[in-house]
Design an enzyme around this catalytic site. Structure first.
Site, PDB file in Angstrom:
ATOM      1  CG  ASP A 443      -2.310   0.554   0.901  1.00  0.00           C
ATOM      2  OD1 ASP A 443      -2.423   1.369  -0.033  1.00  0.00           O
ATOM      3  OD2 ASP A 443      -3.278   0.170   1.583  1.00  0.00           O
ATOM      4  CG  ASP A 500      -9.118   2.270  -0.946  1.00  0.00           C
ATOM      5  OD1 ASP A 500      -8.585   1.168  -1.183  1.00  0.00           O
ATOM      6  OD2 ASP A 500      -8.544   3.173  -0.306  1.00  0.00           O
TER       7      ASP A 500
END
Length: 696
Positions: A443, A500
């Site tokens: 990430d 997301d």
């Protein structure tokens, strides 16, 4: 060497010709890029000369592969640099040599007075049809680089306009159509990563181009550190497109600087021709799979089920239920390390939190393996929380000033420092060595305090070291969702987290537009919770499951929330995806031109053309009563196809008619399916039809 003192070179394949020509020792211009032509390059160079009139120079300054200010070029130069003390340098590059081989070309030019050497590289792939170009500048003495464009390709003067790509968190890959106007249209990502806001791609459109018809010219820049794109129309009407690193991101003087690869494609089959070429080139040439024969596994990611609340008993229960649904890989997301109870602490402290995991991760990984699943884990290596052991020990490892604005309670590690990379390699390698990890979700949740190309090169170096040490491990690029998706990061990773947002309606649009650049095999798509955590919307499991089945399928919810009906639907769709993934993960994704703006549809067709699947999602209420026919594309007009509605049981009571597909399969010619199309049953908004086709 052609006649009249013209040097020329060309790249050709069955799709296109790209022809370069130069007068004397000057840098060459691309005098033609389009469908294949057999004309002599010298003839094309002569034919491309435009007239001049009053108020102009006596001839047009060359729009070369690196337009030069010293030659009176009136637009954006391809090279802007200074000496080490900051004094501008204005090079005049002259021919030195050319290296030619099958499908590849390297051109070398020099400015002996300034001690500069320029190289332009060109290569064409006769299978994917993608042309790859890049540029390098080197110097006898250190130079300060402000801007270096990859070899510049003129845009056609007959183009109607262009599409570039913007976006935001949970709203990635937004296509922006605009016309050409005099002057510069520029898009620049200065956040130090690719960015949600400025995807490094451009599509130039011919007259009337759609998804399925017309000409298009595609560009994609393979760099993860922020780019600059310039699309400029000169006063004389000529147009140029430049791509390079975000300007001014080479902070130190150096003797060699280079661009990333710029990937180019010409299409005479609409936007889909660009999309398919980029899909194939990325999947088959750029991604280096640990085992290309391995089927893409169904993911389960625990993030939206538990967030930071890790309890091994609950996670085991969730893993068991995910396996029952068909999951084949369990990914343990954020919260397993340091003292990570929320997003305010512990980034950088990559050791297992013994409060949550007194026996380490082994009890969970053992359980996952007994279920027949593999194990993946989350890292965010480039970041550090001020509340962490690492920060307290090494505040000097942070990139940027001490008073910078934090993001998500974190700051960025300086990846240009070898000691930072060594520390991260050791900590990550320790986890990958101790546990049976076959997948890393990597990430990147904070933008850089300022763009710095050295940061990206350092990150690439760490990826390369880990890939060499753990060649069987797959890596996913995630950056608050789709903030770092480009061909550069995908040369080191195997999957991207597109957004997301697990909202299926938002995903329908995002996936559809991203297909102009990305294949299904690398595009992660998960079945989210009943109530989406980022939109608050409640959507039916059928829509959520089929939208995930459009790409690399996974789940990201607490499976304990599923009713028996929902679990049955999810098991059914997952089993269908597994039965079809071998061909679908190598299929071409073709966007369909829907006559109904409420319908977003695509066709995925096997490489041999023998079978296809159509996903037709409906995100709103149609203006007309009955569904308009949906035209297909990419089929053999002379073949007949057996077409069936895979999810006909999803028809609702208000669908009272008897369209053929609603009751039984149909057998129709490719010519009919592409000319007239299919009539689908009536449906509610927030629903999807799935059609399967097979060539007879």
């Amino acid at each position: 060497m052609s006649g009249q003192g013209i040097r020329s070179w060309r790249l050709d394949d069955a799709r296109q010709s790209l022809v370069l020509a130069a007068r004397g020792d000057a840098l060459p211009e691309v005098v033609y890029w389009g469908p294949p032509v057999a004309d002599e390059a010298a003839d094309l160079a002569e034919a491309a000369i435009q007239d001049v009139t009053g108020g102009m120079l006596d001839e047009h300054p060359p729009l070369s592969i690196s337009p030069e200010a010293i030659r009176s070029f009136p637009g954006q130069s391809g090279l802007v640099l200074a000496d080490e003390a900051g004094a501008p340098l204005v090079p005049k590059l002259l021919y030195e040599a050319a290296e030619e081989s099958d499908g590849a070309l390297v051109l070398h030019y020099t400015d002996a007075a300034l001690g500069l050497r320029y190289s332009g590289r060109f290569a064409i792939d006769d299978v994917t049809h993608v042309i790859t170009v890049s540029a390098q500048i080197s110097s006898d003495a250190p130079i300060r680089l402000h801007w270096l464009a990859a070899p510049v390709i003129p845009a056609p003067q007959l183009s109607d306009g262009m599409i570039d790509v913007s976006g935001r968190w949970c709203g990635e890959f937004q296509l922006n159509r605009m016309g050409w106007t005099p002057g510069i249209h520029m898009r620049e990502s200065r956040t130090g990563r690719t960015g949600h806001e400025h995807f490094p791609g451009l599509l130039v459109l011919g007259h009337g181009t759609t998804n399925m018809h017309g000409e298009a010219w595609g560009y994609q820049y393979g760099w993860s550190g922020g780019h600059r794109m310039v699309a400029e129309e000169l006063p004389d009407g000529r147009r140029q497109v430049q791509f390079g690193h975000a300007s001014g991101t080479e902070l130190d003087a150096a003797t060699t600087c280079e661009t990333a690869p710029l990937y180019l494609i010409y299409s005479n089959t609409g936007l889909n021709g660009c999309g398919v070429a980029f899909q194939r080139h990325l999947r088959d040439r750029i991604v280096s799979w640990p085992d290309a024969r391995r089927p893409r596994p169904v993911h389960y990611n625990c993030w939206e089920a538990v967030y930071f609340d890790h309890d091994v008993r609950i996670l085991k229960e969730i893993a068991s239920k995910a396996a029952e649904m068909g999951a084949e890989r369990f990914v343990l997301d954020d919260g397993w390390f340091g003292r990570r109870d929320d997003d305010t602490s512990s980034l950088g402290d990559w050791t297992v939190d013994r409060r949550k995991w007194p026996e380490g991760l082994t009890p969970l990984t053992d359980h996952i393996q007994t279920l027949g699943m593999t194990f993946g884990i989350w890292f965010e290596p480039e970041m550090v929380n001020p509340d962490s052991e690492l920060y307290r020990a090494h505040p000097d490892w942070v990139l940027g000033p001490t008073d910078q604005i934090p993001g998500r309670q974190q700051v960025v590690l300086n990846m240009a420092l070898s000691e930072v990379r060594d520390y991260l390699f050791d900590r990550i390698a320790a986890v990958l060595g101790e546990y049976p990890v076959d997948y890393v979700k990597w990430d990147h949740n904070r933008v850089l305090p300022m763009p710095d190309a050295a940061q990206t090169r350092g990150t690439y170096d760490l990826f390369d070291r880990l890939r060499e040490a753990f060649p069987a491990v797959e890596f996913e690029s995630c950056a608050s969702g789709g903030g770092r998706i480009d061909f550069g990061i995908l040369s080191r990773t195997h999957r991207v987290w597109l957004s997301d947002s697990n909202d299926a309606l938002e995903r329908l649009r995002i996936q559809h537009d991203a297909a102009l650049f990305l294949p299904a095999a690398v595009t992660g798509s998960h079945v989210g919770p009943r109530r989406c955590h980022t939109s608050g919307r409640v959507l039916d499991i059928r829509l959520r499951a089929w939208i995930a089945a459009q790409r690399h399928m996974g789940f990201e919810m607490d499976p304990r929330e599923l009713t028996e009906e929902e679990a049955s639907v999810l098991r059914d769709v997952t089993a269908w995806w597994k039965a079809n993934r071998d061909w679908m993960m190598r299929a071409d994704i073709l966007r369909l031109d829907s006559a109904d703006p409420s319908v977003t549809a695509e066709l995925q067709i096997a490489r041999n053309g023998g079978r296809f699947v159509v996903f037709a999602g409906k995100d709103g209420t149609s203006l007309q009563i009955a569904p308009r026919p949906l035209r297909l594309t990419g089929l053999d007009p002379d073949a007949r196809y057996h077409v069936s509605l895979r999810n006909r049981s999803d028809a609702v009571g208000l669908s009272r008619g008897i369209p053929a597909l609603k009751s039984s399969p149909v057998a129709l010619s490719g010519a009919y399916l592409m000319a007239q199309g299919l009539s689908l049953p009536w449906s509610f908004p927030a629903s999807i039809w799935v059609l399967e086709g097979e060539r007879l």
